[in-house]
Design a protein around this motif. Structure first.
Motif, PDB file in Angstrom:
ATOM      1  N   HIS A  31      -4.373   6.065  12.343  1.00  0.00           N
ATOM      2  CA  HIS A  31      -4.773   7.499  12.451  1.00  0.00           C
ATOM      3  C   HIS A  31      -4.505   8.267  10.960  1.00  0.00           C
ATOM      4  O   HIS A  31      -5.252   8.821  10.528  1.00  0.00           O
ATOM      5  CB  HIS A  31      -4.107   8.357  13.455  1.00  0.00           C
ATOM      6  CG  HIS A  31      -4.656   7.590  14.739  1.00  0.00           C
ATOM      7  ND1 HIS A  31      -3.856   6.770  15.582  1.00  0.00           N
ATOM      8  CD2 HIS A  31      -5.585   7.808  15.684  1.00  0.00           C
ATOM      9  CE1 HIS A  31      -4.172   6.758  16.739  1.00  0.00           C
ATOM     10  NE2 HIS A  31      -5.560   7.238  16.739  1.00  0.00           N
ATOM     11  N   GLU A  71      -8.192   7.088   9.269  1.00  0.00           N
ATOM     12  CA  GLU A  71      -8.898   7.903   9.178  1.00  0.00           C
ATOM     13  C   GLU A  71      -8.674   8.961   8.282  1.00  0.00           C
ATOM     14  O   GLU A  71      -9.583   9.666   7.670  1.00  0.00           O
ATOM     15  CB  GLU A  71      -8.714   8.730  10.652  1.00  0.00           C
ATOM     16  CG  GLU A  71      -9.164   7.787  11.787  1.00  0.00           C
ATOM     17  CD  GLU A  71      -9.139   8.560  13.075  1.00  0.00           C
ATOM     18  OE1 GLU A  71      -8.812   9.681  13.099  1.00  0.00           O
ATOM     19  OE2 GLU A  71      -9.137   7.870  14.209  1.00  0.00           O
ATOM     20  N   ARG A 123      -9.445  14.220   9.345  1.00  0.00           N
ATOM     21  CA  ARG A 123      -9.394  14.030  11.117  1.00  0.00           C
ATOM     22  C   ARG A 123     -10.103  15.213  11.670  1.00  0.00           C
ATOM     23  O   ARG A 123      -9.930  16.484  11.418  1.00  0.00           O
ATOM     24  CB  ARG A 123      -7.831  14.244  11.406  1.00  0.00           C
ATOM     25  CG  ARG A 123      -6.717  13.301  10.702  1.00  0.00           C
ATOM     26  CD  ARG A 123      -7.056  11.901  11.016  1.00  0.00           C
ATOM     27  NE  ARG A 123      -7.079  11.813  12.405  1.00  0.00           N
ATOM     28  CZ  ARG A 123      -6.018  11.781  13.492  1.00  0.00           C
ATOM     29  NH1 ARG A 123      -4.728  12.172  12.790  1.00  0.00           N
ATOM     30  NH2 ARG A 123      -6.340  11.553  14.747  1.00  0.00           N
ATOM     31  N   SER A 162      -1.619  14.702  11.994  1.00  0.00           N
ATOM     32  CA  SER A 162      -1.487  13.615  12.932  1.00  0.00           C
ATOM     33  C   SER A 162      -1.375  14.086  14.314  1.00  0.00           C
ATOM     34  O   SER A 162      -0.506  15.387  14.402  1.00  0.00           O
ATOM     35  CB  SER A 162      -0.771  12.445  12.890  1.00  0.00           C
ATOM     36  OG  SER A 162       0.624  12.612  12.835  1.00  0.00           O
ATOM     37  N   ARG A 163      -1.119  13.660  15.445  1.00  0.00           N
ATOM     38  CA  ARG A 163      -0.808  14.178  16.748  1.00  0.00           C
ATOM     39  C   ARG A 163       0.292  13.242  17.361  1.00  0.00           C
ATOM     40  O   ARG A 163       0.301  11.956  16.994  1.00  0.00           O
ATOM     41  CB  ARG A 163      -2.056  14.263  17.890  1.00  0.00           C
ATOM     42  CG  ARG A 163      -3.048  14.943  17.254  1.00  0.00           C
ATOM     43  CD  ARG A 163      -4.201  14.933  18.112  1.00  0.00           C
ATOM     44  NE  ARG A 163      -5.508  15.686  17.890  1.00  0.00           N
ATOM     45  CZ  ARG A 163      -6.451  15.333  16.965  1.00  0.00           C
ATOM     46  NH1 ARG A 163      -6.714  14.070  16.574  1.00  0.00           N
ATOM     47  NH2 ARG A 163      -7.427  16.177  16.748  1.00  0.00           N
ATOM     48  N   GLU A 166       0.291   8.863  17.762  1.00  0.00           N
ATOM     49  CA  GLU A 166      -0.778   8.446  17.101  1.00  0.00           C
ATOM     50  C   GLU A 166      -0.035   7.406  16.043  1.00  0.00           C
ATOM     51  O   GLU A 166       1.121   7.512  15.917  1.00  0.00           O
ATOM     52  CB  GLU A 166      -1.612   9.474  16.198  1.00  0.00           C
ATOM     53  CG  GLU A 166      -2.418  10.107  16.992  1.00  0.00           C
ATOM     54  CD  GLU A 166      -3.747  10.923  16.367  1.00  0.00           C
ATOM     55  OE1 GLU A 166      -4.495  11.153  17.094  1.00  0.00           O
ATOM     56  OE2 GLU A 166      -3.258  11.319  15.453  1.00  0.00           O
ATOM     57  N   ARG A 187       5.600  10.062  16.663  1.00  0.00           N
ATOM     58  CA  ARG A 187       4.402   9.261  16.256  1.00  0.00           C
ATOM     59  C   ARG A 187       4.810   7.770  16.434  1.00  0.00           C
ATOM     60  O   ARG A 187       6.131   7.540  16.140  1.00  0.00           O
ATOM     61  CB  ARG A 187       3.927   9.592  14.906  1.00  0.00           C
ATOM     62  CG  ARG A 187       2.826  10.696  14.693  1.00  0.00           C
ATOM     63  CD  ARG A 187       3.497  12.060  15.463  1.00  0.00           C
ATOM     64  NE  ARG A 187       2.739  13.210  14.780  1.00  0.00           N
ATOM     65  CZ  ARG A 187       2.723  14.485  15.420  1.00  0.00           C
ATOM     66  NH1 ARG A 187       3.648  14.663  16.107  1.00  0.00           N
ATOM     67  NH2 ARG A 187       1.939  15.330  14.841  1.00  0.00           N
TER      68      ARG A 187
END
Length: 224
Positions: A31, A71, A123, A162-163, A166, A187
Motif C-alpha cells: 500500500h 501504490e 492513494r 495509509s490506513r 495496510e 499498520r
C-alpha cells in the motif's frame, strides 16, 4: 539471498538486499513505501559504501521497482543539486516539503532548513498536504545508525498516506524508525536491510514497543 530475521505482531524484518525482494513482489502489492535511502554523501554505514556513484546506481534500480510494487512511495530527494537528474531519470508525481528546522547544516545560501520528499503514485480516497513540519531532532549516530530520521517524520507520512491494517514497506530500514511508526499506528510492515547489526537494533526497538495486537505478518511472497 534474503533471510527472515524477525516476524512478530504484523512486522517482518528481512536481512538482505531489497533488490532480491522487489522483483518477486506483484504490482501494487504494497500500500505504501516510506523509506530513507543512503544519501550518497560518504557517511559511514555498517556494510554499505555511501558514495554518490552508488546512490545514482541504487536509485536507478530501486525507484522503478517501488513504483511498480507500491501504490504510493515517499522518499527523500537527498541533495538538491540532484533534482535535475531525478526529473530526467525517475521523475516524481509530486513533492512534499519537509521543514525540519535549522540543523546547522550548510547550504548554497547559508543553512539547509527544508528537504524535498519525492512522491510516486497516489492513494485513492486519501488526501495529503504537501508540507510536513517535523523538527529533525535525531542526532547522527542515534540507535547506532549514522543518519536516523525522527519518528515523527515517519508517523506523519504513515498516518496520512495509509490506513490501519495496510502494508507499509521500508526497503532501507536502517534502525527501524519506519517499522516502529507503522506498529504504533496499527499498520503491518516489512523492513529490509543488508546489515545484521541494524536488523538487530530495529528488532529490539520493536520489542520494546508494547501495543494492542495487530494483524498477522503480511503475505506478499516473502521467503521464510
Amino acid at each position: 539471498m534474503l533471510k527472515t530475521y524477525y516476524k512478530k505482531d504484523g512486522v517482518t524484518i528481512l536481512l538482505g538486499s531489497s533488490l532480491d525482494l522487489l522483483p518477486d513482489l506483484s504490482k501494487d502489492s504494497v500500500h505504501l513505501t516510506v523509506t530513507d535511502p543512503p544519501y550518497g554523501v560518504n557517511l559511514v554505514y555498517d556494510t554499505y559504501k555511501d558514495t554518490e556513484d552508488n546512490w545514482f546506481a541504487l536509485m536507478s534500480k530501486i525507484v522503478p521497482e517501488l513504483i511498480r510494487v507500491s501504490e504510493m512511495s515517499i522518499l527523500p530527494s537527498c541533495q538538491i543539486r540532484r533534482m535535475k537528474w531525478i526529473y530526467t531519470n525517475i521523475p516524481p508525481d509530486w513533492l512534499i516539503c519537509w521543514y525540519k528546522g535549522s540543523p546547522g547544516c550548510s547550504a548554497y545560501i547559508g543553512f539547509n532548513d527544508w528537504e524535498p520528499l519525492l512522491v510516486y503514485g497516489k492513494r485513492k480516497g486519501l488526501f495529503i498536504h504537501d508540507f510536513l513540519k517535523v523538527l529533525n531532532d535525531e542526532k547522527m549516530g542515534n540507535y547506532g545508525h549514522p543518519c536516523p530520521k525522527p519518528l515523527g517524520w515517519a508517523e506523519w507520512l504513515i498516518q496520512r498516506a495509509s490506513r490501519e491494517g495496510e502494508i507499509v514497506l521500508d526497503p532501507f530500514m536502517g534502525s527501524g524508525t519506519t517499522l516502529v511508526a507503522a506498529k504504533k499506528n496499527k499498520r503491518r510492515a516489512i523492513g529490509v536491510d543488508i546489515s545484521e547489526k541494524y536488523c538487530e537494533i530495529a528488532a529490539k526497538r520493536l520489542d520494546a514497543l508494547v501495543l494492542e495486537p495487530t494483524p498477522d505478518s503480511p503475505k506478499v511472497g516473502i521467503p521464510d
